[in-house]
Design an enzyme around this catalytic site. Structure first.
Site, PDB file in Angstrom:
ATOM      1  CG  HIS A 220      -1.972   0.813   1.283  1.00 17.65           C
ATOM      2  ND1 HIS A 220      -2.493   1.777   0.405  1.00 17.65           N
ATOM      3  CD2 HIS A 220      -3.115   1.110   2.216  1.00 17.65           C
ATOM      4  CE1 HIS A 220      -3.431   2.633   0.643  1.00 17.65           C
ATOM      5  NE2 HIS A 220      -3.780   2.038   1.707  1.00 17.65           N
ATOM      6  CG  HIS A 259      -4.383   0.757  -8.705  1.00 20.10           C
ATOM      7  ND1 HIS A 259      -5.695   0.699  -8.515  1.00 20.10           N
ATOM      8  CD2 HIS A 259      -3.652   1.610  -7.779  1.00 20.10           C
ATOM      9  CE1 HIS A 259      -5.687   1.415  -7.433  1.00 20.10           C
ATOM     10  NE2 HIS A 259      -4.715   2.012  -7.240  1.00 20.10           N
ATOM     11  CG  ASP A 310       2.926   4.675  -4.086  1.00 20.73           C
ATOM     12  OD1 ASP A 310       2.892   5.586  -3.689  1.00 20.73           O
ATOM     13  OD2 ASP A 310       2.323   3.447  -4.305  1.00 20.73           O
TER      14      ASP A 310
HETATM   15  C1  LIG Z   1      -1.159  -3.077  -6.327  1.00 20.71           C
HETATM   16  C2  LIG Z   1      -1.204  -4.448  -5.977  1.00 20.71           C
HETATM   17  C3  LIG Z   1      -1.219  -4.870  -4.777  1.00 20.71           C
HETATM   18  C4  LIG Z   1      -2.483  -4.895  -6.677  1.00 20.71           C
HETATM   19  O1  LIG Z   1      -2.565  -6.501  -6.574  1.00 20.71           O
HETATM   20  P1  LIG Z   1      -3.419  -7.308  -7.254  1.00 20.71           P
HETATM   21  O2  LIG Z   1      -4.520  -6.641  -7.436  1.00 20.71           O
HETATM   22  O3  LIG Z   1      -3.292  -8.269  -6.670  1.00 20.71           O
HETATM   23  O4  LIG Z   1      -2.812  -7.414  -8.881  1.00 20.71           O
HETATM   24  P2  LIG Z   1      -3.266  -7.845 -10.196  1.00 20.71           P
HETATM   25  O5  LIG Z   1      -4.243  -8.841  -9.876  1.00 20.71           O
HETATM   26  O6  LIG Z   1      -3.680  -6.800 -11.066  1.00 20.71           O
HETATM   27  O7  LIG Z   1      -1.896  -8.725 -10.723  1.00 20.71           O
HETATM   28  C5  LIG Z   1      -1.941  -9.333 -11.853  1.00 20.71           C
HETATM   29  C6  LIG Z   1      -0.749 -10.049 -12.143  1.00 20.71           C
HETATM   30  O8  LIG Z   1       0.497  -9.060 -12.314  1.00 20.71           O
HETATM   31  C7  LIG Z   1       1.617  -9.248 -11.607  1.00 20.71           C
HETATM   32  N1  LIG Z   1       1.895  -7.923 -10.864  1.00 20.71           N
HETATM   33  C8  LIG Z   1       1.025  -7.184 -10.105  1.00 20.71           C
HETATM   34  N2  LIG Z   1       1.707  -5.879  -9.665  1.00 20.71           N
HETATM   35  C9  LIG Z   1       3.069  -6.335 -10.037  1.00 20.71           C
HETATM   36  C10 LIG Z   1       4.068  -5.644  -9.910  1.00 20.71           C
HETATM   37  N3  LIG Z   1       4.168  -4.142  -9.198  1.00 20.71           N
HETATM   38  N4  LIG Z   1       5.351  -6.303 -10.292  1.00 20.71           N
HETATM   39  C11 LIG Z   1       5.383  -7.380 -11.074  1.00 20.71           C
HETATM   40  N5  LIG Z   1       4.246  -8.212 -11.160  1.00 20.71           N
HETATM   41  C12 LIG Z   1       3.002  -7.609 -10.843  1.00 20.71           C
HETATM   42  C13 LIG Z   1       0.867 -10.197 -10.309  1.00 20.71           C
HETATM   43  O9  LIG Z   1       1.764 -10.840  -9.659  1.00 20.71           O
HETATM   44  C14 LIG Z   1      -0.298 -11.058 -10.934  1.00 20.71           C
HETATM   45  O10 LIG Z   1       0.839 -12.142 -11.716  1.00 20.71           O
HETATM   46  P3  LIG Z   1      -0.084 -13.512 -11.572  1.00 20.71           P
HETATM   47  O11 LIG Z   1      -1.377 -13.465 -12.542  1.00 20.71           O
HETATM   48  O12 LIG Z   1       0.964 -14.111 -12.350  1.00 20.71           O
HETATM   49  O13 LIG Z   1      -0.222 -13.660 -10.226  1.00 20.71           O
HETATM   50  C15 LIG Z   1       0.099  -5.225  -6.870  1.00 20.71           C
HETATM   51  O14 LIG Z   1      -0.014  -4.510  -8.340  1.00 20.71           O
HETATM   52  C16 LIG Z   1       1.377  -4.771  -6.189  1.00 20.71           C
HETATM   53  O15 LIG Z   1       2.006  -5.443  -5.453  1.00 20.71           O
HETATM   54  N6  LIG Z   1       2.215  -3.744  -6.557  1.00 20.71           N
HETATM   55  C17 LIG Z   1       3.397  -3.335  -6.264  1.00 20.71           C
HETATM   56  C18 LIG Z   1       3.266  -2.461  -4.977  1.00 20.71           C
HETATM   57  C19 LIG Z   1       2.467  -1.073  -5.181  1.00 20.71           C
HETATM   58  O16 LIG Z   1       2.979  -0.320  -5.883  1.00 20.71           O
HETATM   59  N7  LIG Z   1       1.606  -0.836  -4.425  1.00 20.71           N
HETATM   60  C20 LIG Z   1       1.181   0.491  -4.542  1.00 20.71           C
HETATM   61  C21 LIG Z   1      -0.333   0.463  -5.170  1.00 20.71           C
HETATM   62  S1  LIG Z   1      -1.033   2.159  -5.403  1.00 20.71           S
END
Ligand SMILES: CC(C)(COP(=O)(O)OP(=O)(O)OC[C@H]1O[C@@H](n2cnc3c(N)ncnc32)[C@H](O)[C@@H]1OP(=O)(O)O)[C@@H](O)C(=O)NCCC(=O)NCCS
Length: 373
Positions: A220, A259, A310
């Protein structure tokens, strides 16, 4: 994903009503009470946005003048809180400091009834920068700063306390825009935490303390710090390219990308990227900004993952001389407006939040006597 966890993370499910914000309702838009964040970031100041979120409308010039003066008058730290902050070690995480500061304030200035909720929200908004800057400067520089900087804007006030000087016009503007971008985001994890707490009819300080705890996590609010930790390892665009390639091959998550709601882009990214670019030019950066652009392009080309709010906040804050551990606390200084607005909205039409769960444990069974276990 199995049938039993198909609702993991409650993704896509409505968990209540709100009139405060829409995230991705029309494509990739973000609106605070109907206003596009792009327009707010261009046309208004953070204090106006805080007024919009907390009081329900954009202020007139007279209201704005009054609100600015009011927030300035609420910045001072009470002596018992200063004394608590002075006891927190230098190596504590600044988010833990804010959590403690907010919680302690609830002891010495409790919200006695919901009639005073607006006052409580204003006090929290005004005092958060003082809490974090006072602790940071005391623990790191051994000085007791004056929280009466005379700065009007919240961001300029924070930079002034941190650097003992009035920030440049550019720095003050970027801080203000940054606070606007982080102010509100519907039912994200920390806001939902605040609403769950509010739904028990708990006090404002408990709701905000809980929200700070939720925001602290790297999935987050902590993402901008993690993005900076990664970016500062790269001395060149080539080094960034090689390492990010390896990270993607190892299926590592890259912080500052992706996201839970937006699918194609985060509308806040273009705004903060623009300002990070301006800052890079102003400070003569030749590495961090190009490295950031390279990582952004790679993530899009290889995984169709876009930079979220971010990612460019990391370089923007770094260019303004803000230490990385203070990145997430800045998020709090801003999001406290959205949190308090949600607490008040929850209270206005409350029913305790208590969802059900799908049970996956053992069937009913007798308790074996102690000697037989
Ligand atoms: C924001 C976040 C928690 C959303 O999680 P989520 O809703 O579960 O993500 P999604 O369902 O869109 O993920 C889809 C796929 O992309 C991958 N993915 C998502 N964000 C990723 C990232 N930052 N880096 C690499 N891979 C990523 C996931 O692992 C998933 O892969 P899989 O299908 O092989 O398991 C996630 O994108 C994340 O952890 N981002 C990094 C942290 C971050 O920047 N947080 C701030 C948010 S404003």
């Amino acid at each position: 994903m199995t049938a039993s966890n198909s609702g993991a993370g409650l993704r896509g499910q409505s968990a209540g009503e709100t009139a405060i914000c829409t995230v991705g309702a029309t494509g990739n838009s973000l609106r605070y009470r109907g206003y596009d964040v792009e327009a707010l970031a261009t046309e208004t100041s953070f204090t106006e946005v805080a007024h919009l979120l907390l009081k329900g409308h954009l202020p007139t010039s007279k209201e704005l003048e009054g609100y600015q003066a009011r927030l300035q008058s609420l910045r001072e730290l009470p002596a018992p809180l200063r004394s608590v902050l002075e006891q927190i070690p230098k190596d504590a995480h600044p988010m833990d400091v804010l959590r403690t500061g907010c919680s302690f304030l609830g002891n010495i200035e409790p919200e006695l009834d919901f009639e005073s909720q607006q006052d409580c929200a204003d006090r929290l908004l005004a005092i958060c920068p003082s809490i974090i800057a006072y602790w940071y400067r005391f623990s790191h520089d051994n000085v007791r700063i004056d929280t009466d900087t005379g700065e009007v804007g919240v961001g300029a006030h924070f930079l002034h306390m941190l650097h003992d000087a009035s920030p440049s016009e550019l720095f003050a503007r970027v801080m203000d825009v940054s606070l606007i971008l982080y102010a509100e985001h519907e039912f994200n994890a920390s806001t939902f935490t605040a609403r769950v707490c509010a739904s028990t009819l708990s006090d404002m300080h408990s709701c905000i303390t809980g929200a700070i705890g939720s925001l602290r996590g790297p999935l987050h609010g902590g993402a901008n710090e993690m993005a900076m930790a990664m970016l500062e390892q790269y001395a060149s665009v080539e080094a960034a390219r090689d390492d990010v390639k390896a990270k993607l091959a190892a299926k590592e998550k890259i912080m500052g990308f992706g996201h839970a709601v937006y699918r194609e882009r985060d509308p806040r990214n273009a705004i903060i990227k623009h300002w990070a670019g301006q800052l890079a030019e102003a400070v003569g950066d030749a590495t961090l900004y190009p490295v950031s652009e390279t990582v952004e392009a790679m993530l899009w080309d290889e995984k169709r993952l876009f930079a979220n709010a971010d990612f460019y906040h990391a370089s923007a804050y770094h260019f303004m001389g803000i230490p990385t551990p203070l990145f997430t606390p800045i998020f709090v200084m801003s999001r406290v407006t959205g949190w308090c607005a949600h607490v008040m909205e929850q209270r206005a039409n409350n029913r305790i939040i208590r969802p059900g769960a799908e049970y996956t444990g053992p069937s009913a069974r007798p308790v074996p006597p102690l000697a037989e276990r």
